[in-house]
Design a protein around this motif. Structure first.
Motif, PDB file in Angstrom:
ATOM      1  N   LEU A  81       0.812  -1.214   0.000  1.00  0.00           N
ATOM      2  CA  LEU A  81       0.000   0.000   0.000  1.00  0.00           C
ATOM      3  C   LEU A  81       0.848   1.268   0.000  1.00  0.00           C
ATOM      4  CD1 LEU A  81      -2.812  -0.946   2.548  1.00  0.00           C
ATOM      5  CD2 LEU A  81      -2.998  -0.824   0.062  1.00  0.00           C
ATOM      6  N   GLY A  82       2.156   1.132   0.142  1.00  0.00           N
ATOM      7  CA  GLY A  82       3.023   2.301   0.147  1.00  0.00           C
ATOM      8  C   GLY A  82       3.163   2.956   1.503  1.00  0.00           C
ATOM      9  N   VAL A  83       2.810   2.242   2.574  1.00  0.00           N
ATOM     10  CA  VAL A  83       2.958   2.772   3.926  1.00  0.00           C
ATOM     11  C   VAL A  83       4.441   2.967   4.234  1.00  0.00           C
ATOM     12  CG1 VAL A  83       2.601   2.243   6.390  1.00  0.00           C
ATOM     13  CG2 VAL A  83       0.821   1.698   4.709  1.00  0.00           C
ATOM     14  N   ASP A  84       4.773   4.051   4.929  1.00  0.00           N
ATOM     15  CA  ASP A  84       6.149   4.258   5.378  1.00  0.00           C
ATOM     16  C   ASP A  84       6.508   3.123   6.334  1.00  0.00           C
ATOM     17  OD1 ASP A  84       8.050   5.300   7.635  1.00  0.00           O
ATOM     18  OD2 ASP A  84       8.400   6.659   5.963  1.00  0.00           O
ATOM     19  N   MET A  85       7.510   2.323   5.971  1.00  0.00           N
ATOM     20  CA  MET A  85       7.764   1.102   6.722  1.00  0.00           C
ATOM     21  C   MET A  85       8.460   1.358   8.054  1.00  0.00           C
ATOM     22  SD  MET A  85       6.068  -0.867   4.994  1.00  0.00           S
ATOM     23  CE  MET A  85       6.359  -2.307   6.023  1.00  0.00           C
ATOM     24  N   THR A  86       9.139   2.477   8.196  1.00  0.00           N
ATOM     25  CA  THR A  86       9.659   2.818   9.521  1.00  0.00           C
ATOM     26  C   THR A  86       8.504   3.122  10.465  1.00  0.00           C
ATOM     27  OG1 THR A  86      11.735   3.687   8.638  1.00  0.00           O
ATOM     28  CG2 THR A  86      11.070   4.453  10.821  1.00  0.00           C
ATOM     29  N   ALA A  87       7.504   3.846   9.964  1.00  0.00           N
ATOM     30  CA  ALA A  87       6.319   4.139  10.773  1.00  0.00           C
ATOM     31  C   ALA A  87       5.572   2.851  11.111  1.00  0.00           C
ATOM     32  CB  ALA A  87       5.412   5.113  10.031  1.00  0.00           C
ATOM     33  N   TYR A  88       5.511   1.935  10.153  1.00  0.00           N
ATOM     34  CA  TYR A  88       4.859   0.646  10.417  1.00  0.00           C
ATOM     35  C   TYR A  88       5.621  -0.133  11.482  1.00  0.00           C
ATOM     36  CZ  TYR A  88       3.184  -4.111   9.741  1.00  0.00           C
ATOM     37  OH  TYR A  88       2.685  -5.369   9.963  1.00  0.00           O
ATOM     38  N   MET A  89       6.937  -0.206  11.358  1.00  0.00           N
ATOM     39  CA  MET A  89       7.753  -1.007  12.265  1.00  0.00           C
ATOM     40  C   MET A  89       7.871  -0.396  13.653  1.00  0.00           C
ATOM     41  SD  MET A  89       8.616  -3.770  10.663  1.00  0.00           S
ATOM     42  CE  MET A  89       9.812  -4.351  11.848  1.00  0.00           C
ATOM     43  N   SER A  90       7.355   0.812  13.848  1.00  0.00           N
ATOM     44  CA  SER A  90       7.423   1.430  15.168  1.00  0.00           C
ATOM     45  C   SER A  90       6.706   0.592  16.216  1.00  0.00           C
ATOM     46  CB  SER A  90       6.817   2.839  15.123  1.00  0.00           C
ATOM     47  OG  SER A  90       5.430   2.782  14.805  1.00  0.00           O
ATOM     48  N   THR A  91       5.683  -0.144  15.798  1.00  0.00           N
ATOM     49  CA  THR A  91       4.998  -1.034  16.738  1.00  0.00           C
ATOM     50  C   THR A  91       5.927  -2.158  17.175  1.00  0.00           C
ATOM     51  OG1 THR A  91       2.765  -0.551  15.975  1.00  0.00           O
ATOM     52  CG2 THR A  91       3.115  -2.700  16.970  1.00  0.00           C
ATOM     53  N   HIS A  92       6.654  -2.723  16.248  1.00  0.00           N
ATOM     54  CA  HIS A  92       7.575  -3.805  16.581  1.00  0.00           C
ATOM     55  C   HIS A  92       8.782  -3.293  17.370  1.00  0.00           C
ATOM     56  CE1 HIS A  92       5.242  -6.609  14.227  1.00  0.00           C
ATOM     57  NE2 HIS A  92       5.263  -5.764  13.213  1.00  0.00           N
ATOM     58  N   LYS A  93       9.070  -1.991  17.236  1.00  0.00           N
ATOM     59  CA  LYS A  93      10.115  -1.375  18.060  1.00  0.00           C
ATOM     60  C   LYS A  93       9.586  -1.096  19.466  1.00  0.00           C
ATOM     61  CE  LYS A  93      14.019   0.757  18.951  1.00  0.00           C
ATOM     62  NZ  LYS A  93      14.621   1.852  18.203  1.00  0.00           N
ATOM     63  N   ALA A  94       8.258  -1.230  19.625  1.00  0.00           N
ATOM     64  CA  ALA A  94       7.581  -0.976  20.902  1.00  0.00           C
ATOM     65  C   ALA A  94       7.606   0.504  21.271  1.00  0.00           C
ATOM     66  CB  ALA A  94       8.175  -1.823  22.031  1.00  0.00           C
ATOM     67  N   SER A  95       7.695   1.357  20.255  1.00  0.00           N
ATOM     68  CA  SER A  95       7.653   2.789  20.519  1.00  0.00           C
ATOM     69  C   SER A  95       6.261   3.374  20.294  1.00  0.00           C
ATOM     70  CB  SER A  95       8.672   3.524  19.637  1.00  0.00           C
ATOM     71  OG  SER A  95       8.370   3.335  18.265  1.00  0.00           O
ATOM     72  N   TRP A  96       5.388   2.587  19.695  1.00  0.00           N
ATOM     73  CA  TRP A  96       4.025   3.071  19.453  1.00  0.00           C
ATOM     74  C   TRP A  96       3.127   1.878  19.150  1.00  0.00           C
ATOM     75  CZ3 TRP A  96       1.438   7.178  20.648  1.00  0.00           C
ATOM     76  CH2 TRP A  96       0.219   7.469  20.016  1.00  0.00           C
ATOM     77  N   HIS A  97       1.907   1.900  19.665  1.00  0.00           N
ATOM     78  CA  HIS A  97       0.984   0.796  19.424  1.00  0.00           C
ATOM     79  C   HIS A  97       0.133   1.082  18.200  1.00  0.00           C
ATOM     80  CE1 HIS A  97      -1.678  -2.548  20.124  1.00  0.00           C
ATOM     81  NE2 HIS A  97      -2.723  -1.749  20.055  1.00  0.00           N
ATOM     82  N   GLY A  98       0.162   0.171  17.229  1.00  0.00           N
ATOM     83  CA  GLY A  98      -0.678   0.310  16.046  1.00  0.00           C
ATOM     84  C   GLY A  98      -0.007   0.959  14.866  1.00  0.00           C
ATOM     85  N   GLY A  99       1.224   1.474  15.053  1.00  0.00           N
ATOM     86  CA  GLY A  99       1.944   2.091  13.948  1.00  0.00           C
ATOM     87  C   GLY A  99       1.829   3.605  13.950  1.00  0.00           C
ATOM     88  N   ALA A 306      16.620   4.888  14.564  1.00  0.00           N
ATOM     89  CA  ALA A 306      16.576   6.314  14.901  1.00  0.00           C
ATOM     90  C   ALA A 306      15.297   6.705  15.638  1.00  0.00           C
ATOM     91  CB  ALA A 306      16.708   7.153  13.624  1.00  0.00           C
ATOM     92  N   LEU A 307      14.334   5.787  15.723  1.00  0.00           N
ATOM     93  CA  LEU A 307      13.082   6.112  16.401  1.00  0.00           C
ATOM     94  C   LEU A 307      13.340   6.428  17.872  1.00  0.00           C
ATOM     95  CD1 LEU A 307      10.635   3.402  14.997  1.00  0.00           C
ATOM     96  CD2 LEU A 307      10.452   5.868  14.641  1.00  0.00           C
ATOM     97  N   GLY A 308      12.809   7.556  18.300  1.00  0.00           N
ATOM     98  CA  GLY A 308      12.948   7.936  19.698  1.00  0.00           C
ATOM     99  C   GLY A 308      11.830   7.370  20.551  1.00  0.00           C
ATOM    100  N   VAL A 309      11.966   7.570  21.832  1.00  0.00           N
ATOM    101  CA  VAL A 309      10.933   7.120  22.769  1.00  0.00           C
ATOM    102  C   VAL A 309       9.774   8.097  22.727  1.00  0.00           C
ATOM    103  CG1 VAL A 309      10.425   6.655  25.184  1.00  0.00           C
ATOM    104  CG2 VAL A 309      12.667   6.054  24.242  1.00  0.00           C
ATOM    105  N   ARG A 310       8.561   7.584  22.638  1.00  0.00           N
ATOM    106  CA  ARG A 310       7.383   8.444  22.626  1.00  0.00           C
ATOM    107  C   ARG A 310       7.137   9.027  24.022  1.00  0.00           C
ATOM    108  NH1 ARG A 310       5.823  10.119  17.897  1.00  0.00           N
ATOM    109  NH2 ARG A 310       3.788  10.532  18.792  1.00  0.00           N
ATOM    110  N   PRO A 311       6.566  10.237  24.103  1.00  0.00           N
ATOM    111  CA  PRO A 311       6.272  10.835  25.415  1.00  0.00           C
ATOM    112  C   PRO A 311       5.351   9.943  26.237  1.00  0.00           C
ATOM    113  CG  PRO A 311       6.048  12.458  23.654  1.00  0.00           C
ATOM    114  CD  PRO A 311       6.210  11.115  22.990  1.00  0.00           C
TER     115      PRO A 311
END
Length: 341
Positions: A81-99, A306-311
């Protein structure tokens, strides 16, 4: 009625694009497993062997009007679908739930970790399309596995969709295993597609390793649902070639010999062989697709690292539209203890 979709002709440009996509998915999937082993991400649900099912089904949909509801294993759908894959993988990085991607813009609902949960959401959205009327009706596409087909939520969703004739496609990736339980030990009747008749909906069984066949099956199902004829269940027969997740040890319930014997034709190799045999592509094209796929995986790795920790306050901000007094009290206590304010 249960029918089997046979491979047919797709335009040359589409077949070439399908190969680029399944190759990109394969390399990113292999990379993500390595990242987990290296400690870059804490967990991941591999999809080795399911690339054609995911790419083919997402490729067939109309991103201008349709909406797709994934589980936690549809990385290939997101990439297609062309989703930004870093944004998608943020869930697997545990920095955000759902992407971190925008579901409205991408037409991909947030990653759903609840088994069978996305199916209910898809039916609700699809029924909304029916209520809105007009000639631009969208179709919902929702994914689940043979194991999830035993969940009560899935049966309730299919019954609701059948009664309401909701424009939704139930896409079952039957990879042969419900974690450690083989399909024959937990799907009564042997196939998930057989259940469709009980809900008054059409069923299509397709070779889930054949990306072109999956495209055709999904387009057929989408046309059926879009025309107001009700939901369709697609059962894509494939095989999970690795673990259920990076915390799973498939060697505890099947041997490597069994895996090699039962897995069938590799979906990426199957498409490559077809392109070469029909003169649609040559070895240079395949090599370029592989190099591009590896380069893309490396870019995503750099982005993930490079993903940072979410507030931390966000765990309170997005619970309710109007926060309760109890939630406000918890947020105040958290700020005092964590931020010292």
């Amino acid at each position: 009625m249960d029918t089997t979709q046979q491979p047919a002709a797709l335009p040359t440009d589409e077949l070439r694009e399908l190969y680029r996509l399944v190759t990109a998915v394969r390399q990113l999937d292999l990379a993500a497993i390595a990242w987990q082993r290296q400690g870059i991400i804490p967990g991941y649900a591999p999809e080795l062997g399911q690339e054609a099912a995911q790419v083919g089904s997402a490729f067939a949909m109309d991103p201008q009007r349709d909406f797709i509801f994934p589980t936690y294993r549809e990385m290939g759908v997101a990439l297609t679908l062309g989703v930004d894959m870093t944004a998608y993988m943020s869930t697997h990085k545990a920095s955000w739930h759902g992407g971190l991607y925008d579901p409205v813009k991408t037409r991909l609902a947030p990653i759903q970790a609840v088994v069978g949960g996305s199916v209910l959401h898809a039916v609700g959205w699809a029924h909304g399309q029916t209520l809105s009327g007009g000639d631009t009706r969208g179709v919902a596409l929702t994914y689940f596995g043979d194991g999830a087909s035993s969940q009560g939520d899935v049966h309730e969703a299919m019954n609701f969709a059948g009664v309401l004739k909701a424009p939704v496609i139930f896409f079952v990736q039957n990879n042969g295993w419900a974690i450690s339980l083989p399909t024959e030990a937990q799907v009564a009747g042997g196939t998930v597609a057989a259940r469709a008749a009980g809900y008054g909906m059409r069923a299509i069984t397709v070779d889930g390793n054949d990306a072109a066949a999956v495209v055709l099956a999904t387009r057929e199902a989408a046309a059926h649902a879009r025309a107001g004829h009700g939901p369709v269940l697609i059962e894509a027969m494939t095989y999970r070639r690795g673990p259920h997740s990076t915390s799973d040890d498939p060697g505890r319930y099947r041997s490597l010999e069994e895996e090699r014997r039962d897995a069938g034709t590799d979906p990426v190799q199957l498409l490559a062989d077809r392109l070469l045999a029909e003169g649609i592509a040559d070895s240079d094209f395949l090599d370029t697709a592989l190099a591009d796929a590896k380069a893309n995986a490396e870019r995503v790795r750099e982005g993930v690292e490079a993903l940072g920790v979410r507030p931390g306050r966000e765990m309170f901000d997005f619970v309710y539209a109007e926060p309760t007094e109890a939630l406000k009290a918890q947020a105040r206590a958290w700020r005092e203890e964590s931020e010292h304010v």
